[in-house]
Design a protein around this motif. Structure first.
Motif, mmCIF file in Angstrom:
data_model
loop_
_atom_site.group_PDB
_atom_site.id
_atom_site.type_symbol
_atom_site.label_atom_id
_atom_site.label_comp_id
_atom_site.label_asym_id
_atom_site.label_seq_id
_atom_site.Cartn_x
_atom_site.Cartn_y
_atom_site.Cartn_z
ATOM 1 N N LEU A 108 51.179 -18.648 30.589
ATOM 2 C CA LEU A 108 52.315 -18.609 29.681
ATOM 3 C C LEU A 108 53.395 -19.597 30.111
ATOM 4 C CD1 LEU A 108 53.814 -17.299 27.283
ATOM 5 C CD2 LEU A 108 54.615 -15.525 28.873
ATOM 6 N N TYR A 109 53.728 -19.603 31.396
ATOM 7 C CA TYR A 109 54.738 -20.529 31.928
ATOM 8 C C TYR A 109 54.261 -21.049 33.284
ATOM 9 C CZ TYR A 109 58.085 -18.445 28.612
ATOM 10 O OH TYR A 109 58.728 -17.999 27.484
ATOM 11 N N ALA A 110 54.511 -22.321 33.536
ATOM 12 C CA ALA A 110 54.241 -22.912 34.843
ATOM 13 C C ALA A 110 55.481 -23.573 35.435
ATOM 14 C CB ALA A 110 53.104 -23.932 34.757
ATOM 15 N N HIS A 111 56.559 -23.613 34.669
ATOM 16 C CA HIS A 111 57.800 -24.220 35.162
ATOM 17 C C HIS A 111 58.943 -23.802 34.247
ATOM 18 C CE1 HIS A 111 57.817 -27.138 31.821
ATOM 19 N NE2 HIS A 111 56.510 -27.182 31.996
ATOM 20 N N TYR A 151 64.604 -15.316 33.616
ATOM 21 C CA TYR A 151 64.416 -14.446 32.448
ATOM 22 C C TYR A 151 63.606 -15.218 31.420
ATOM 23 C CZ TYR A 151 65.389 -11.131 28.670
ATOM 24 O OH TYR A 151 65.267 -10.209 27.669
ATOM 25 N N ALA A 152 62.634 -14.538 30.780
ATOM 26 C CA ALA A 152 61.730 -15.240 29.863
ATOM 27 C C ALA A 152 61.322 -14.336 28.709
ATOM 28 C CB ALA A 152 60.491 -15.722 30.609
ATOM 29 N N ARG A 153 60.795 -14.971 27.657
ATOM 30 C CA ARG A 153 60.256 -14.295 26.471
ATOM 31 C C ARG A 153 58.737 -14.467 26.443
ATOM 32 N NH1 ARG A 153 63.926 -10.825 24.108
ATOM 33 N NH2 ARG A 153 66.003 -11.780 24.173
ATOM 34 N N ILE A 154 58.036 -13.486 25.851
ATOM 35 C CA ILE A 154 56.577 -13.513 25.894
ATOM 36 C C ILE A 154 55.973 -14.500 24.901
ATOM 37 C CG2 ILE A 154 56.509 -11.120 26.671
ATOM 38 C CD1 ILE A 154 55.398 -10.406 23.876
ATOM 39 N N ASP A 155 56.748 -14.991 23.927
ATOM 40 C CA ASP A 155 56.193 -15.945 22.961
ATOM 41 C C ASP A 155 56.324 -17.396 23.425
ATOM 42 O OD1 ASP A 155 58.897 -16.352 22.693
ATOM 43 O OD2 ASP A 155 58.978 -15.888 20.541
ATOM 44 N N GLY A 156 56.786 -17.593 24.657
ATOM 45 C CA GLY A 156 56.915 -18.938 25.194
ATOM 46 C C GLY A 156 58.146 -19.685 24.733
ATOM 47 N N SER A 157 59.052 -19.000 24.021
ATOM 48 C CA SER A 157 60.196 -19.677 23.417
ATOM 49 C C SER A 157 61.389 -19.846 24.346
ATOM 50 C CB SER A 157 60.655 -18.906 22.172
ATOM 51 O OG SER A 157 61.149 -17.616 22.541
ATOM 52 N N GLU A 158 61.423 -19.094 25.437
ATOM 53 C CA GLU A 158 62.618 -19.132 26.288
ATOM 54 C C GLU A 158 62.263 -18.808 27.720
ATOM 55 O OE1 GLU A 158 67.000 -16.944 26.776
ATOM 56 O OE2 GLU A 158 65.501 -16.132 25.373
ATOM 57 N N ILE A 159 62.728 -19.627 28.631
ATOM 58 C CA ILE A 159 62.679 -19.318 30.049
ATOM 59 C C ILE A 159 63.905 -19.943 30.692
ATOM 60 C CG2 ILE A 159 61.138 -21.286 30.542
ATOM 61 C CD1 ILE A 159 60.041 -19.479 32.851
ATOM 62 N N ARG A 160 64.637 -19.128 31.468
ATOM 63 C CA ARG A 160 65.882 -19.594 32.072
ATOM 64 C C ARG A 160 65.944 -19.183 33.536
ATOM 65 N NH1 ARG A 160 69.741 -16.724 30.653
ATOM 66 N NH2 ARG A 160 68.785 -15.259 29.181
#
Length: 304
Positions: A108-111, A151-160
């Protein structure tokens, strides 16, 4: 009284109690997600590679995993295992998502917008469908990357990246009312708390430190802090490598109660059972999961 639930695991972590009495765990040195049946039989859900660490069920019923990228391994004289510094060419970590029915997984996220992940460690979902997670950082020879809280969202739209730095950011959890975020700092042995003003937002005036944190309590000599769970009384129950115990911190702060486990690499805790009064504790060096009867029910996580 401590009872053995499962054996033969390669550094278990990230326990999740399921309906029906089964337990999910990652095997950090086994590089996989496993399911433990009520009778202790272990089966593989997914071969994840790297170093799977913390795990949680998301709002879509899938299992979200912090993968730290991988460790080296030391075999101990007593037959136990111990993770050691990752080889210098170990790739960065990631957030993975596993379909529990098929075992199919994706990254989902790598960075973040600023940096790759060096050691995603633990995560917790809030009532808004987002999740907080820690990045432990990584030793790289004479240099160490410092940890963060995201903090992140599961749809890949936000990671901070919300908090940086936190040295050895490890266990993470939320208070029963969802208004306080807890983060364990391994090497300092500090349990930190952050007041939240909105989903994914820390109130900078909520604590004494510049990053908005305040101290709940600290481990004593030989008491490092690893992953954690919160019980229905609001106590923060933190696995403690070093002496091998679960440290139970009162929410108002102060000296923790010590529940010994007998394994110096005590890594995580979750609650389950019909009344949520069974504590499942992962013992990394001996490759076991053990249980304790708890005096109050564990806090029900949002999507369990």
């Amino acid at each position: 009284m401590m009872k053995t639930f499962a054996t033969g695991l390669k550094m278990p972590e990230g326990p999740i109690a399921l309906a029906g009495g089964s337990l999910l765990v990652v095997e950090t040195l086994g590089r996989k997600l496993s399911r433990i049946a009520p009778d202790g039989r272990v089966s593989t859900v997914a071969e994840l590679g790297g170093g799977p660490n913390g795990a949680a069920i998301g709002p879509d019923g899938r299992c979200y995993i912090c993968n730290n990228g991988g460790f080296g391994q030391m075999d101990l004289p007593d037959g136990g295992l111990m993770p050691i510094e990752a080889p210098i060419d170990t790739p960065p970590g990631s957030i993975q998502v596993v379909d529990l029915e098929t075992g199919i997984f994706e990254t989902l996220y790598a960075h973040s917008e600023a940096t790759p992940f060096w050691g995603p460690n633990d995560l917790v979902f809030d009532n808004d469908g987002g999740f907080w997670f820690t990045d432990f950082g990584r030793d790289r020879g004479r240099v160490r990357t410092r940890g963060s809280v995201y903090y992140a969202r599961i749809d890949g739209s936000e990671i901070r990246e919300v908090v940086h730095p936190v040295d050895g950011a490890n266990g993470i959890g939320l208070s029963p009312d969802g208004a306080t975020l807890y983060v364990a700092s391994t090497y300092e042995g500090h349990l930190l708390q952050f007041r939240l003003s909105a989903p994914g937002v820390i109130d900078p005036a909520g604590g004494h430190a510049p990053n908005g944190s305040s101290l709940v309590g600290r481990g004593g000599p030989g008491q490092y802090l690893d992953s954690l769970a919160v019980d229905s009384a609001g106590r923060i129950c933190c696995a403690s490598p070093g002496i091998g115990a679960v440290l139970v911190f009162p929410p108002e702060g102060g000296t923790p109660e010590v529940v010994p486990t007998g394994d110096f690499l005590t890594t995580n805790i979750c609650f389950g059972g019909p009344d949520r009064r069974t504590a499942f504790v992962t013992l990394g060096s001996s490759g076991r999961v053990v249980t304790f009867d708890w005096d109050v029910p564990g806090l029900k996580l949002t999507y369990e």
